[in-house]
Design a protein around this motif. Sequence first.
Motif, PDB file in Angstrom:
ATOM      1  N   GLY A   4      -4.404  -0.913 -44.527  1.00 39.98           N
ATOM      2  CA  GLY A   4      -5.352  -0.884 -43.447  1.00 39.98           C
ATOM      3  C   GLY A   4      -6.810  -1.246 -43.389  1.00 39.98           C
ATOM      4  N   THR A   5      -7.263  -1.913 -42.382  1.00 44.50           N
ATOM      5  CA  THR A   5      -8.555  -2.245 -42.409  1.00 44.50           C
ATOM      6  C   THR A   5      -9.522  -1.811 -41.494  1.00 44.50           C
ATOM      7  OG1 THR A   5      -8.551  -4.339 -41.042  1.00 44.50           O
ATOM      8  CG2 THR A   5      -7.924  -4.586 -43.476  1.00 44.50           C
ATOM      9  N   ILE A   6     -10.757  -1.868 -41.342  1.00 42.38           N
ATOM     10  CA  ILE A   6     -11.686  -1.437 -40.340  1.00 42.38           C
ATOM     11  C   ILE A   6     -10.960  -2.007 -38.886  1.00 42.38           C
ATOM     12  CG2 ILE A   6     -13.350  -3.273 -40.638  1.00 42.38           C
ATOM     13  CD1 ILE A   6     -15.464  -1.082 -39.925  1.00 42.38           C
ATOM     14  N   PHE A   7     -10.551  -3.327 -38.989  1.00 41.96           N
ATOM     15  CA  PHE A   7     -10.242  -3.822 -37.887  1.00 41.96           C
ATOM     16  C   PHE A   7      -8.753  -3.073 -37.338  1.00 41.96           C
ATOM     17  CE2 PHE A   7     -12.490  -7.231 -39.962  1.00 41.96           C
ATOM     18  CZ  PHE A   7     -13.478  -7.521 -38.993  1.00 41.96           C
ATOM     19  N   ASP A   8      -7.966  -2.927 -38.226  1.00 39.98           N
ATOM     20  CA  ASP A   8      -6.707  -1.994 -37.770  1.00 39.98           C
ATOM     21  C   ASP A   8      -7.246  -0.936 -36.866  1.00 39.98           C
ATOM     22  OD1 ASP A   8      -5.082  -3.854 -38.892  1.00 39.98           O
ATOM     23  OD2 ASP A   8      -5.478  -2.789 -40.801  1.00 39.98           O
ATOM     24  N   LYS A   9      -8.162  -0.233 -37.609  1.00 42.28           N
ATOM     25  CA  LYS A   9      -8.750   1.051 -36.967  1.00 42.28           C
ATOM     26  C   LYS A   9      -9.536   0.808 -35.605  1.00 42.28           C
ATOM     27  CE  LYS A   9      -9.234   3.289 -41.291  1.00 42.28           C
ATOM     28  NZ  LYS A   9     -10.053   4.226 -42.309  1.00 42.28           N
ATOM     29  N   ILE A  10      -9.976  -0.145 -35.471  1.00 40.06           N
ATOM     30  CA  ILE A  10     -10.535  -0.694 -34.217  1.00 40.06           C
ATOM     31  C   ILE A  10      -9.307  -0.995 -33.220  1.00 40.06           C
ATOM     32  CG2 ILE A  10     -11.733  -2.382 -32.924  1.00 40.06           C
ATOM     33  CD1 ILE A  10     -13.479  -2.461 -35.157  1.00 40.06           C
ATOM     34  N   VAL A  11      -8.556  -1.440 -33.615  1.00 40.42           N
ATOM     35  CA  VAL A  11      -7.238  -1.945 -32.675  1.00 40.42           C
ATOM     36  C   VAL A  11      -6.598  -0.716 -32.396  1.00 40.42           C
ATOM     37  CG1 VAL A  11      -4.807  -2.981 -32.462  1.00 40.42           C
ATOM     38  CG2 VAL A  11      -6.841  -4.247 -33.734  1.00 40.42           C
ATOM     39  N   SER A  12      -6.454   0.259 -33.224  1.00 42.59           N
ATOM     40  CA  SER A  12      -5.721   1.590 -32.750  1.00 42.59           C
ATOM     41  C   SER A  12      -6.520   2.562 -31.993  1.00 42.59           C
ATOM     42  CB  SER A  12      -5.495   2.289 -34.081  1.00 42.59           C
ATOM     43  OG  SER A  12      -6.451   2.850 -34.850  1.00 42.59           O
ATOM     44  N   GLY A  13      -7.614   2.215 -32.052  1.00 42.34           N
ATOM     45  CA  GLY A  13      -8.936   3.292 -31.157  1.00 42.34           C
ATOM     46  C   GLY A  13      -9.118   4.146 -32.116  1.00 42.34           C
ATOM     47  N   GLU A  14      -9.054   4.239 -33.281  1.00 36.98           N
ATOM     48  CA  GLU A  14      -9.467   5.345 -34.296  1.00 36.98           C
ATOM     49  C   GLU A  14     -11.074   4.963 -34.283  1.00 36.98           C
ATOM     50  OE1 GLU A  14      -8.295   6.321 -38.558  1.00 36.98           O
ATOM     51  OE2 GLU A  14      -6.820   5.002 -37.859  1.00 36.98           O
ATOM     52  N   ALA A  17     -14.897   0.627 -30.167  1.00 33.87           N
ATOM     53  CA  ALA A  17     -15.513  -0.851 -30.197  1.00 33.87           C
ATOM     54  C   ALA A  17     -15.862  -1.098 -28.505  1.00 33.87           C
ATOM     55  CB  ALA A  17     -14.364  -1.722 -30.602  1.00 33.87           C
ATOM     56  N   ASP A  18     -16.824  -1.969 -28.492  1.00 36.66           N
ATOM     57  CA  ASP A  18     -17.466  -2.219 -27.198  1.00 36.66           C
ATOM     58  C   ASP A  18     -16.664  -3.619 -26.856  1.00 36.66           C
ATOM     59  OD1 ASP A  18     -18.688  -3.245 -24.832  1.00 36.66           O
ATOM     60  OD2 ASP A  18     -20.437  -3.613 -25.827  1.00 36.66           O
ATOM     61  N   VAL A  19     -15.290  -3.317 -26.399  1.00 41.50           N
ATOM     62  CA  VAL A  19     -14.169  -4.267 -25.946  1.00 41.50           C
ATOM     63  C   VAL A  19     -14.791  -5.287 -24.774  1.00 41.50           C
ATOM     64  CG1 VAL A  19     -11.714  -4.762 -25.514  1.00 41.50           C
ATOM     65  CG2 VAL A  19     -12.567  -2.959 -26.956  1.00 41.50           C
ATOM     66  N   VAL A  20     -14.510  -6.450 -24.941  1.00 42.47           N
ATOM     67  CA  VAL A  20     -15.096  -7.347 -24.026  1.00 42.47           C
ATOM     68  C   VAL A  20     -13.750  -7.897 -23.312  1.00 42.47           C
ATOM     69  CG1 VAL A  20     -15.778  -9.754 -23.643  1.00 42.47           C
ATOM     70  CG2 VAL A  20     -16.830  -8.097 -25.159  1.00 42.47           C
ATOM     71  N   GLU A  21     -12.642  -7.949 -24.016  1.00 43.66           N
ATOM     72  CA  GLU A  21     -11.380  -8.801 -23.448  1.00 43.66           C
ATOM     73  C   GLU A  21     -10.113  -8.286 -24.398  1.00 43.66           C
ATOM     74  OE1 GLU A  21      -9.285 -12.139 -21.030  1.00 43.66           O
ATOM     75  OE2 GLU A  21     -11.458 -11.440 -20.955  1.00 43.66           O
ATOM     76  N   GLN A  22      -9.005  -8.150 -23.732  1.00 45.64           N
ATOM     77  CA  GLN A  22      -7.829  -7.768 -24.653  1.00 45.64           C
ATOM     78  C   GLN A  22      -6.488  -8.272 -23.805  1.00 45.64           C
ATOM     79  OE1 GLN A  22      -6.871  -3.684 -26.028  1.00 45.64           O
ATOM     80  NE2 GLN A  22      -8.238  -3.022 -24.426  1.00 45.64           N
ATOM     81  N   ASP A  23      -5.638  -8.490 -24.630  1.00 50.92           N
ATOM     82  CA  ASP A  23      -4.226  -8.633 -24.208  1.00 50.92           C
ATOM     83  C   ASP A  23      -3.145  -7.939 -25.070  1.00 50.92           C
ATOM     84  OD1 ASP A  23      -3.687 -10.543 -25.901  1.00 50.92           O
ATOM     85  OD2 ASP A  23      -4.009 -12.160 -24.443  1.00 50.92           O
ATOM     86  N   GLU A  24      -1.967  -8.220 -25.021  1.00 54.18           N
ATOM     87  CA  GLU A  24      -1.097  -7.551 -25.740  1.00 54.18           C
ATOM     88  C   GLU A  24      -0.993  -8.240 -27.303  1.00 54.18           C
ATOM     89  OE1 GLU A  24       0.522 -11.411 -24.075  1.00 54.18           O
ATOM     90  OE2 GLU A  24      -0.266  -9.330 -23.041  1.00 54.18           O
ATOM     91  N   THR A  25      -1.661  -9.102 -27.261  1.00 56.67           N
ATOM     92  CA  THR A  25      -1.873  -9.901 -28.762  1.00 56.67           C
ATOM     93  C   THR A  25      -3.210  -9.888 -29.252  1.00 56.67           C
ATOM     94  OG1 THR A  25      -0.326 -11.673 -27.935  1.00 56.67           O
ATOM     95  CG2 THR A  25      -1.313 -12.195 -29.742  1.00 56.67           C
ATOM     96  N   VAL A  26      -4.276 -10.086 -28.832  1.00 53.14           N
ATOM     97  CA  VAL A  26      -5.616 -10.065 -29.123  1.00 53.14           C
ATOM     98  C   VAL A  26      -6.758  -9.018 -28.545  1.00 53.14           C
ATOM     99  CG1 VAL A  26      -5.590 -12.465 -30.109  1.00 53.14           C
ATOM    100  CG2 VAL A  26      -6.572 -11.855 -27.651  1.00 53.14           C
ATOM    101  N   LEU A  27      -7.652  -8.770 -29.407  1.00 60.76           N
ATOM    102  CA  LEU A  27      -8.818  -7.906 -29.051  1.00 60.76           C
ATOM    103  C   LEU A  27      -9.989  -8.546 -29.239  1.00 60.76           C
ATOM    104  CD1 LEU A  27      -9.562  -4.931 -28.117  1.00 60.76           C
ATOM    105  CD2 LEU A  27      -9.632  -4.278 -30.444  1.00 60.76           C
ATOM    106  N   VAL A  28     -11.038  -8.612 -28.045  1.00 57.04           N
ATOM    107  CA  VAL A  28     -12.301  -9.415 -28.465  1.00 57.04           C
ATOM    108  C   VAL A  28     -13.200  -8.331 -28.106  1.00 57.04           C
ATOM    109  CG1 VAL A  28     -13.733 -11.056 -27.560  1.00 57.04           C
ATOM    110  CG2 VAL A  28     -11.344 -11.410 -27.457  1.00 57.04           C
TER     111      VAL A  28
END
Length: 82
Positions: A4-14, A17-28
Amino acid sequence: EAPGTIFDKIVSGEIPADVVEQDETVLVFRDINPQAPTHLLVIPKVRQGLTQLRHAQADHEGLLGHMLATAAKVAKDNNLGD
């Protein structure tokens, strides 16, 4: 799969992050240490073995294309560049 990486933790909500956009595939989201006035990161929610761009294979084509299309949409929606 890589550990796991810091990005995995951002995706999981751990990690928040200041999320700008997301869908089922990507997170911005906005970079916490921006190197430009607007510095956004586009990451896959599921890496599918794609831990670095140099590891890209033919089966990542759809994911990479979606990431680029999402980046273009976010740029347009936020009036970033031409």
